[in-house]
Design an enzyme around this catalytic site. Structure first.
Site, short mmCIF file in Angstrom:
data_model
loop_
_atom_site.label_atom_id
_atom_site.label_comp_id
_atom_site.label_asym_id
_atom_site.label_seq_id
_atom_site.Cartn_x
_atom_site.Cartn_y
_atom_site.Cartn_z
N LYS B 104 43.87 47.64 79.82
CA LYS B 104 45.17 48.27 79.53
C LYS B 104 45.87 47.58 78.37
CE LYS B 104 46.75 50.04 83.96
NZ LYS B 104 47.31 49.56 85.23
N ASP B 180 13.93 47.72 60.43
CA ASP B 180 14.26 49.14 60.26
C ASP B 180 15.67 49.29 59.71
OD1 ASP B 180 12.47 51.17 60.74
OD2 ASP B 180 12.72 51.16 62.91
N ASP B 181 15.88 50.40 59.02
CA ASP B 181 17.24 50.80 58.69
C ASP B 181 17.92 51.16 60.01
OD1 ASP B 181 19.48 51.61 57.38
OD2 ASP B 181 18.56 53.26 56.29
N GLU B 182 19.11 50.63 60.25
CA GLU B 182 19.73 50.86 61.56
C GLU B 182 20.20 52.30 61.74
OE1 GLU B 182 21.24 49.31 59.18
OE2 GLU B 182 23.23 50.23 58.97
N HIS B 270 22.35 44.34 65.58
CA HIS B 270 23.00 44.86 64.38
C HIS B 270 24.50 45.01 64.65
CE1 HIS B 270 23.98 47.32 60.92
NE2 HIS B 270 22.87 46.86 60.40
#
Lengths: 415, 415
Positions: B104, B180-182, B270
């Site tokens: 909250k 890898d490319d994310e 990442h």
């Protein structure tokens, strides 16, 4: 840039369009937008040989619009830019959607994700609510009026007997649902399963008197890989709904629950932690996306958000957009809004005007703080509802309704 | 407030202590802090009967500190407050931790979660890295120097053959890992499993020439309930590491992977989407908590974060704190930092000074942009590493190292 990758119409079903508000230099704004569209999809364009261009064009982003909103420091502007990302680059998870439209970009200075347009085919790939407004009404047998939900007071440290008593008091007021405190994780005195069983017994006991059986929205907690089974077990034991801290867990966790056909109870989405995303006007993700659009796509049947009546509000425009996301016609069932904080019986006429009847009247202090106790607090909400339904003023109705009269004496009433 | 609930020491193992930076009225600051401590744990204190106080005291929060940092508008202040939350209120999920300390409260105006102190017993309840620095070194057979990681250029739309070629070029430079490319989610041309198999074959082919087999960090994608099985399958097929978009999925999703003893490969975290949490200085959650503290608790073996050499940096202090979280002695294995963006071979001496050798040199443009191609780009990093290891200046080493010489000619070198 080659024109071919600008092809398509405004409602091109092959693209997700994200609108960002950002601060940048006026003279590099266009290059920035191009850099986002290309850099965050296929990396480079102008350097590619033609054959490769043809091959990757369907995966290339494009700039759909650039609007300067305001001048900033000398040479600077506040601007909105629209970038279209090919649906072909996505799978059907929120991880892929959020990483694509606001992955690296979220770390790139002052920038805020303001709007997100998904084509219908992609929306269809997300689960959406399993029950929605009509399914929730059917499940709880509530038609032609808002639902009334009462919030457990802080529960940590209480024994099961004490918790059952608190549930019973709330149920005695006839409320449709009692919601767990979303910070209730401790199972030292009673597990979620034990609470579901004990509250249900109590609900039936109270129903023998009142004729209404109050449901329980139990806080679904624990490791992610156990949530589906736990949800099924709690549903089997008689849970009325599952309270989920969606932002704290991740939207894909909710989607996983919503996609499971064997989880047969509605999901009540809590907005805990969402302010960390939407709080700033200049960074993060707009509240209506987080608490409206993504919640519906992910499968919330009921959605809690800060009301405009409490001390902290989202603002009128954001609240309207949020509501539009929950309620607009679309490929998914509609979500029941539960505006929260600052809700008391005297506000019911105003709530009818602002939201109509497809609404959850969700109150904590506005029920427990009633001078006659939580049972009278719930009753006062029903008194107010029946007054509004009959076109009576609350003051007139209060004459022979002591619960409502006491509530008005304490908190006042809006005409 | 009763003194009893203020008992305890600074290192009280029964409490999580959260520090917030907030804006408020000077004259209500103390009441605000008390309101948070009590309101977000047991709800009320002063109104409770004594027997109930004794019962719930162990679940009650307390104010540990209030410091005014700055004057704001008339009557206002910027302040830091420390609130202690009982561990007894939590389970061992991030959902419970984040909901408790910033649920909250995240929606309560201008407020930012700045620091979080967990007692060791609670830290121990989180999985932490399965491999950590030494485990990663062992797995990839890299000792006494930083690891070198190359980042795939944008992959969407490429055929498997083209992807394998791109992998092979990078592997030929001898890099330890190719990431890898994310944003690579599309499996139209090749599934993650097919890529793992094909890249491994290529890596072995290259290793027959170079003597070094390059590992592949595959992007772990898909619905949450499939991730554990998918991770195991990819590991069995020969994936070197799993790339996970942790913030987009949720920290508990990473923790679930880290807790599974059958997932036998390191995890590369990442930071995609994290800027939506840490971007604003006045809202959200500090970057070192998100990308340092929580990543380590959740089980990242290697952690990517924006470097201080690129166009967007976290700032010196935040970077230091982040590193401290990844590396300080504690109950969990240490995380290998991968500062990213703006990394090129000429920066290696600076990287050694700033980070030491327990580091990942993670480069995209700094490898692919090499005038001799990605293979020469990787080679240039190793040339720079061996120069630093031998106490040679890069310029001196470049005399008979053409890859390094070309890199310096293009990007320069820091002494």
């Amino acid at each position: 840039m080659d024109d071919t990758i600008h092809a398509g119409t405004d409602t091109d079903s092959r693209y997700v369009v994200a609108t960002y508000r950002l601060r940048d230099r006026a003279d590099t704004l266009e290059a920035r937008a191009e850099g986002i569209a290309i850099g965050l999809t296929i990396g480079t364009w102008t350097d590619l040989p033609n054959a490769r261009k043809a091959q990757v064009a369907a995966h290339c982003g494009r700039v759909e619009g650039i609007r300067v909103i305001d001048e900033a420091a000398p040479g600077g502007v506040i601007a909105e830019i629209d970038i279209a990302y090919p649906v072909a680059n996505l799978d059907t998870t929120f991880a892929s959607l959020l990483t694509t439209v606001f992955g690296k970009l979220s770390m790139d200075g002052e920038i805020r994700l303001q709007r997100l347009h998904l084509p219908e085919d992609l929306e269809r790939a997300y689960p959406g609510p399993k029950f929605g407004v009509s399914g929730v009404r059917e499940r709880f047998g509530v038609y032609g009026r808002p639902l009334v939900m009462s919030i457990f007071k802080a529960c940590a440290g209480l024994t099961l007997d004490e918790l059952v008593d608190q549930f019973g008091e709330q149920a005695a007021g006839g409320v449709d649902l009692v919601k767990d405190d979303e910070i209730f994780f401790s199972e030292v005195h009673a597990s979620a399963a034990e609470r579901v069983v004990a509250y249900r017994e109590k609900a039936r006991e109270v129903a023998a008197q009142t004729g209404r059986e109050t449901a329980y929205a139990v806080n679904l907690t624990g490791p992610v890989h156990q949530l589906r089974d736990k949800a099924k077990r709690l549903a089997e034991l008689g849970a009325g709904a599952l309270l989920v801290n969606v932002v704290a867990y991740g939207f894909d966790v909710l989607a996983d629950l919503a996609r499971d056909p064997d989880i047969s109870v509605p999901i009540l989405a809590h907005p805990a932690v969402s302010g960390a995303l939407y709080g700033s006007p200049n960074y993060g993700i707009a509240a209506d996306i987080v608490l409206g659009q993504l919640m519906r796509l992910a499968g919330a049947d009921m959605g809690i958000f800060p009301s405009m009546y409490g001390s902290v509000t989202l603002g009128g425009e954001a609240t309207e957009q949020l509501l539009a996301h929950l309620r607009k016609d679309g490929v998914h069932r509609k979500v029941l809004p539960a505006p929260s904080a600052g809700i008391y019986p005297g506000l019911v006429p105003q709530l009818y005007r602002d939201f109509g009847i497809d609404l959850i009247l969700n109150a904590g202090g506005g029920i427990h703080g009633h001078p006659g106790g939580a049972s009278m607090g719930g009753q006062a909400f029903f008194d107010a509802i029946s007054a509004v339904q009959q076109g009576q003023s609350l003051q007139a109705a209060a004459v022979d309704k002591p619960a409502l009269a006491a509530a008005i004496a304490k908190w006042g009433a809006r005409a």
